[in-house]
Design an enzyme around this catalytic site. Sequence first.
Site, PDB file in Angstrom:
ATOM      1  N   GLU A  44     -12.500  -2.534  12.271  1.00  0.00           N
ATOM      2  CA  GLU A  44     -12.561  -1.782  11.014  1.00  0.00           C
ATOM      3  C   GLU A  44     -13.730  -2.214  10.138  1.00  0.00           C
ATOM      4  O   GLU A  44     -14.494  -1.381   9.654  1.00  0.00           O
ATOM      5  CB  GLU A  44     -11.235  -1.945  10.257  1.00  0.00           C
ATOM      6  N   GLU A  84       0.823  -1.212   0.000  1.00  0.00           N
ATOM      7  CA  GLU A  84       0.000   0.000   0.000  1.00  0.00           C
ATOM      8  C   GLU A  84       0.859   1.265   0.000  1.00  0.00           C
ATOM      9  O   GLU A  84       0.611   2.207   0.746  1.00  0.00           O
ATOM     10  CB  GLU A  84      -0.963  -0.012   1.191  1.00  0.00           C
ATOM     11  N   ASP A  90      -8.539  -8.938   3.900  1.00  0.00           N
ATOM     12  CA  ASP A  90      -8.274  -7.877   4.873  1.00  0.00           C
ATOM     13  C   ASP A  90      -9.338  -7.837   5.966  1.00  0.00           C
ATOM     14  O   ASP A  90     -10.142  -6.905   5.996  1.00  0.00           O
ATOM     15  CB  ASP A  90      -8.207  -6.529   4.129  1.00  0.00           C
TER      16      ASP A  90
HETATM   17  C1  GCU Z   1      -6.100  -2.234   5.964  1.00  0.00           C
HETATM   18  C2  GCU Z   1      -6.424  -0.915   6.597  1.00  0.00           C
HETATM   19  C3  GCU Z   1      -5.266   0.031   6.533  1.00  0.00           C
HETATM   20  C4  GCU Z   1      -4.014  -0.649   7.067  1.00  0.00           C
HETATM   21  C5  GCU Z   1      -3.772  -1.950   6.347  1.00  0.00           C
HETATM   22  C6  GCU Z   1      -2.615  -2.760   6.921  1.00  0.00           C
HETATM   23  O1  GCU Z   1      -6.002  -2.089   4.572  1.00  0.00           O
HETATM   24  O2  GCU Z   1      -7.553  -0.346   5.970  1.00  0.00           O
HETATM   25  O3  GCU Z   1      -5.589   1.179   7.283  1.00  0.00           O
HETATM   26  O4  GCU Z   1      -2.916   0.174   6.941  1.00  0.00           O
HETATM   27  O5  GCU Z   1      -4.901  -2.748   6.444  1.00  0.00           O
HETATM   28  O6  GCU Z   1      -2.886  -3.747   7.584  1.00  0.00           O
HETATM   29  O7  GCU Z   1      -1.472  -2.441   6.702  1.00  0.00           O
END
Ligand code: GCU
Length: 648
Positions: free
Chosen positions: A375, A268, A347
């Site tokens: 979440e 990400e 996730d």
């Molecule tokens: C999810 C979450 C993010 C987080 C990511 C992770 O995608 O929405 O906020 O950073 O997990 O586990 O790194």
Amino acid sequence: MQGVDPAWLPDGAFRPIGTRRTLIRGSGPLVDTVHGEVADACARFGGSVSREGSPEPYDLVLELTGPGDGEAFAFERGDGRTTVTASGGPGLLYGLFHVVRLGDTAFQGSHDREEHRPDVALRMLDHWDNVAVHPVMGQVERGYAGGSLFWEDGRARGELLGRVRAYGRLLAACGINAVAVNNVNVHETEARLLTDRIGEVAAIAAVLRPYGIRTHLSVTFAAPMVLGGLSTADPLDAGVRGWWARTTARVYGAIPDFGGYVVKADSEGQPGPFAYGRSHADGANMLAAALGPYGGTVHWRAFVYDHRQDWRDRTTDRARAAYDHFVPLDGQFAANAVLQVKHGPMDFQVREPLSPLIGAMPRTRLAVELQATQEYTGQQRHVCWLGPMWSEVLRFRPEESAAVGELARGGLVAVSNVGDDPFWTGHPLAQANLYTFGRLAWEPGADPGRILDEWIALTFGPRPAAELHAVLDGSWRTYEKYTAPLGVGWMVQPGHHYGPSVDGYEYSPWGTYHFADRDGVGVDRSVATGTGYAGQYAEQWAEVYESPDTCPDEVLLFFHHVSYNHVLRSGKTVIQHIYDTHFEGVAEVERAREVWASLAGLMDPARHARVAERYEEQLRSAREWRDQINSYFLRKSGVGDAHGRRIY
Ligand code: GCU
């Protein structure tokens, strides 16, 4: 602590100890903690505590028999005396909390000697806390309980000794022994915790240490560049390796029992070894080498996938990504490098199959990551006790030989659900998730219902036990019923992830699709006609998941695209299942809300009111979910509800 909810350690839980005579034998910092706990209880309830053995009779003897740091303890009772022995300070502390949990029964009759030891050595909470408030994610990323416990106004909190100490105490009482104090997405300010701001981390570590908790830090892979001024972060570059070695030496200078680093790399948008043509094993091993001389561990996260996918591209399947990236590296990771794997392949959805990575890397130490912060499970506005889900995950056997709880040799980790909220977790009943995680990490095979009862008895006392059990026990399945059906996941509002939006992620780059059309819904992940994901499992599960006829209903749409008239193993059609579960889910919330209302007067009014208020929102939101999902599928499929209920 004043103004803060005592959670599962109310004063009353210490009455059985505080009214009796206790002898404590042994010395060391954790023995001092044990003594402090017993002395406080005695000050409140009139009992006595001694550290000198005198001939007078004692009701309770807590004895450290060795110099170690082991976590095991033995408990027994005979001749009118209860005894806890441990060869390590942490064991004595866990033994004390065992006595607290037993309450008066610890002092009645006789008990044969029982030995207790954790099944999993590392039981850790990852805080996704930012030091500085992030413009989009706020202070705690995916946090639903206010600001950070550790950080305030851009610095470590001044009154650490109050709240953080109370926190450490709660964690020790449920068996957690490690905490990572900052977000895995490491922003500019937080990167510096590793270097010039390490003193603030040391201050937190000092407060948690007396409760047997080691402190870990999330670090950015680009640290040699952003902090060290180097031109590269290449893990095979000698200058980079030297920088990490020197930096890590300074960390241990400040925190001699520092636990290690947590790293989110090439995930990400976070930096990682791919930029240098290196593998994740190269990256993790470089940090493992820096930590090794001090006994530290790197927790390297396996949450690596393409978050810029074209939704038109049907050849890429996000669910496959972790396995595809990491299985070829099995055997290449250093002994003190732990690969931290989310329990499901996507996730933290309300229902996912187990990540096929777990069990597929026998020569790698794996940690399994769960998410206590809700979440995707109601964001601590909905009651959703995750004990049954986690227990299913931990007891699942990817192969006959071992359950997930045994395969997690590198530890069990949960993303924390705690903040500076007076109830710790925003929703007071979300405390049950934190407690349950700690207890399941200690004993992954434990019956979650028993843990729930323990939590209720400690937190609320005996009165509303049956009602509370009923309200919490089924709450995860209730949540599942009124949200995305049959394991397909998502259908949430993009960005903040609260509330329904069936197509919210359907044309997004995130790889999270349900492919509903007029004929059917679901993702074909079979080997025969789909993405091949089902083939990542060991043979026995690959076979089960491959065919819609054998695939368990609850994950059917995760593995298969089927028609609305497909008949589930339950005997219902998919479309009728969707309608029925959505009506049932809302009805279950309505009932739970009534049960809760009937408990007013049996507990602290502030706690009752906070939950009552959240039930209003849960019910509103559950109805919204029901109506959006049902209307969406009625309109897509044109198939009406067999019971003629109102769908919009
Ligand atoms: C999810 C979450 C993010 C987080 C990511 C992770 O995608 O929405 O906020 O950073 O997990 O586990 O790194």
